[in-house]
Design a protein around this motif. Structure first.
Motif, short mmCIF file in Angstrom:
data_model
loop_
_atom_site.label_atom_id
_atom_site.label_comp_id
_atom_site.label_asym_id
_atom_site.label_seq_id
_atom_site.Cartn_x
_atom_site.Cartn_y
_atom_site.Cartn_z
N GLY A 34 1.01 -1.60 0.12
CA GLY A 34 0.24 0.45 0.36
C GLY A 34 0.80 1.27 -0.06
O GLY A 34 2.58 1.03 -0.11
N LYS A 35 0.33 2.33 -0.19
CA LYS A 35 1.55 3.31 -0.03
C LYS A 35 1.23 4.17 1.56
O LYS A 35 1.75 5.15 1.79
N GLY A 36 -0.15 3.67 2.51
CA GLY A 36 0.14 4.16 3.78
C GLY A 36 -0.06 5.50 3.88
O GLY A 36 0.32 6.17 4.74
N GLU A 37 -1.17 5.68 3.17
CA GLU A 37 -1.48 7.14 3.38
C GLU A 37 -2.62 7.91 4.02
O GLU A 37 -3.38 8.43 4.43
N ALA A 38 -3.23 6.30 4.82
CA ALA A 38 -4.22 6.61 5.83
C ALA A 38 -4.13 4.88 6.87
O ALA A 38 -3.29 4.56 6.66
N PHE A 39 -5.20 5.40 7.99
CA PHE A 39 -4.63 4.51 9.33
C PHE A 39 -5.76 2.85 7.60
O PHE A 39 -6.00 2.67 6.99
N SER A 40 -4.46 1.48 8.08
CA SER A 40 -4.78 0.37 7.92
C SER A 40 -5.98 -0.55 8.65
O SER A 40 -5.79 0.21 9.66
N PRO A 41 -6.74 -1.27 8.14
CA PRO A 41 -7.85 -2.08 9.05
C PRO A 41 -6.99 -2.22 9.99
O PRO A 41 -7.47 -1.93 11.15
N THR A 42 -5.76 -3.01 10.10
CA THR A 42 -5.17 -3.44 11.36
C THR A 42 -4.39 -1.87 12.72
O THR A 42 -4.63 -2.22 13.19
N ASP A 43 -4.66 -0.80 12.49
CA ASP A 43 -4.33 0.12 12.51
C ASP A 43 -5.63 0.15 13.25
O ASP A 43 -5.71 0.66 14.57
N THR A 44 -6.61 0.06 12.50
CA THR A 44 -8.21 0.74 13.33
C THR A 44 -8.32 -0.07 14.25
O THR A 44 -8.88 0.53 15.31
N VAL A 45 -8.36 -0.81 14.60
CA VAL A 45 -8.61 -2.19 15.21
C VAL A 45 -7.61 -1.56 16.39
O VAL A 45 -8.20 -1.90 17.74
N ALA A 46 -6.15 -1.77 15.91
CA ALA A 46 -4.94 -1.35 17.28
C ALA A 46 -6.15 -0.04 18.24
O ALA A 46 -5.64 0.41 19.37
N ASN A 47 -5.95 0.92 17.36
CA ASN A 47 -7.03 2.17 17.44
C ASN A 47 -7.92 1.77 17.89
O ASN A 47 -8.57 2.52 19.37
N ALA A 48 -8.90 0.96 18.06
CA ALA A 48 -10.04 0.62 18.50
C ALA A 48 -10.22 0.34 19.90
O ALA A 48 -10.97 1.20 20.48
N LEU A 49 -9.26 -0.16 20.44
CA LEU A 49 -8.64 -0.91 21.04
C LEU A 49 -8.08 0.38 22.55
O LEU A 49 -9.54 0.60 23.57
N ALA A 50 -7.90 1.07 22.43
CA ALA A 50 -7.64 1.90 22.77
C ALA A 50 -8.99 3.36 23.34
O ALA A 50 -8.74 3.61 24.28
N SER A 51 -9.63 3.73 21.86
CA SER A 51 -10.64 4.05 21.95
C SER A 51 -11.63 3.72 22.97
O SER A 51 -12.21 4.80 23.41
N CYS A 52 -11.68 2.82 23.00
CA CYS A 52 -12.63 1.82 23.62
C CYS A 52 -12.20 2.23 25.52
O CYS A 52 -13.42 1.99 26.12
N MET A 53 -11.19 1.75 25.85
CA MET A 53 -10.57 1.72 26.63
C MET A 53 -11.40 2.93 27.52
O MET A 53 -11.91 2.69 28.55
N PHE A 54 -10.97 3.71 26.31
CA PHE A 54 -11.37 5.71 26.93
C PHE A 54 -12.57 5.57 27.71
O PHE A 54 -12.44 6.65 27.62
N THR A 55 -13.27 5.06 26.63
CA THR A 55 -15.34 5.23 26.38
C THR A 55 -15.14 4.95 27.59
O THR A 55 -16.07 5.19 28.32
N ILE A 56 -14.63 3.40 27.84
CA ILE A 56 -15.12 3.10 29.28
C ILE A 56 -14.79 3.63 30.79
O ILE A 56 -15.61 3.85 31.46
N MET A 57 -14.12 3.76 30.76
CA MET A 57 -13.11 4.49 31.48
C MET A 57 -14.11 5.68 31.44
O MET A 57 -14.25 6.63 32.88
N GLY A 58 -13.81 6.69 30.64
CA GLY A 58 -15.11 7.66 30.95
C GLY A 58 -16.42 7.75 31.15
O GLY A 58 -16.62 8.71 31.95
N ILE A 59 -17.08 6.59 31.29
CA ILE A 59 -18.14 6.36 31.47
C ILE A 59 -18.17 6.07 33.22
O ILE A 59 -18.75 6.59 34.19
N LYS A 60 -17.14 5.72 33.70
CA LYS A 60 -16.85 5.49 35.12
C LYS A 60 -16.27 6.28 35.78
O LYS A 60 -16.93 6.60 36.61
N ALA A 61 -15.32 7.05 35.18
CA ALA A 61 -14.96 8.24 35.62
C ALA A 61 -15.90 9.55 36.04
O ALA A 61 -15.69 9.98 37.09
N ARG A 62 -17.34 9.63 34.88
CA ARG A 62 -18.34 10.46 35.37
C ARG A 62 -18.93 10.26 36.56
O ARG A 62 -18.71 10.56 37.75
N ASP A 63 -19.27 9.12 36.28
CA ASP A 63 -19.85 8.53 37.92
C ASP A 63 -18.99 8.77 38.97
O ASP A 63 -19.57 8.77 40.03
#
Length: 133
Positions: A34-63
């Motif tokens: 590829g050209k590496g000009e955007a997130f690859s599908p596997t980059d998106t999976v790895a990034n989704a892990l951190a985004s999801c963890m932040f989301t769950i922490m954010g919900i609990k942090a609000r509480d």
């Protein structure tokens, strides 16, 4: 339907989120023709892990009345060659917060229960570090 993916040619896709209309472009990485000009599908999976963890922490942090705004996570994806797949994902959180020690433990445990973390194969190493400031 969650999304619609269109192959644009030249190893690139456009994914449209049906509910919001937002778009994600993916491109094959340099090490896989590829050209590496955007997130690859596997980059998106790895990034989704951190985004999801932040989301769950954010919900609990609000509480807990804890503010995590301005916190960041650095994500590193490590690929295996044979078969070509994600071998490990490293997430290093830099957490800016007013959390006390008990809340920090609660937030860290919450992060480890995010749906992406629990959905990823146990064959994928998941190394998570929480740095509190």
């Amino acid at each position: 339907m969650t999304s619609k993916v269109t192959y644009l040619g030249d190893l690139r896709t456009s994914s449209i989120h049906i509910q919001s209309g937002s778009e994600i472009i993916s491109d094959a990485p340099l090490d896989n023709n590829g050209k590496g000009e955007a997130f690859s599908p596997t980059d998106t999976v790895a990034n989704a892990l951190a985004s999801c963890m932040f989301t769950i922490m954010g919900i609990k942090a609000r509480d807990l009345n804890v503010d995590l705004a301005g916190s960041t996570a650095e994500v590193t994806k490590i690929m295996n060659a044979e078969p070509r797949r994600i071998g490990a994902i490293e997430v290093v959180f830099e957490l800016k917060s007013n959390a006390d020690e008990k809340s920090k433990i609660i937030l860290e445990r919450a992060a480890m229960t995010c749906p992406v973390f629990l959905s990823l194969s146990s064959e994928i190493e998941k190394n998570v570090t929480f740095n509190w400031k």
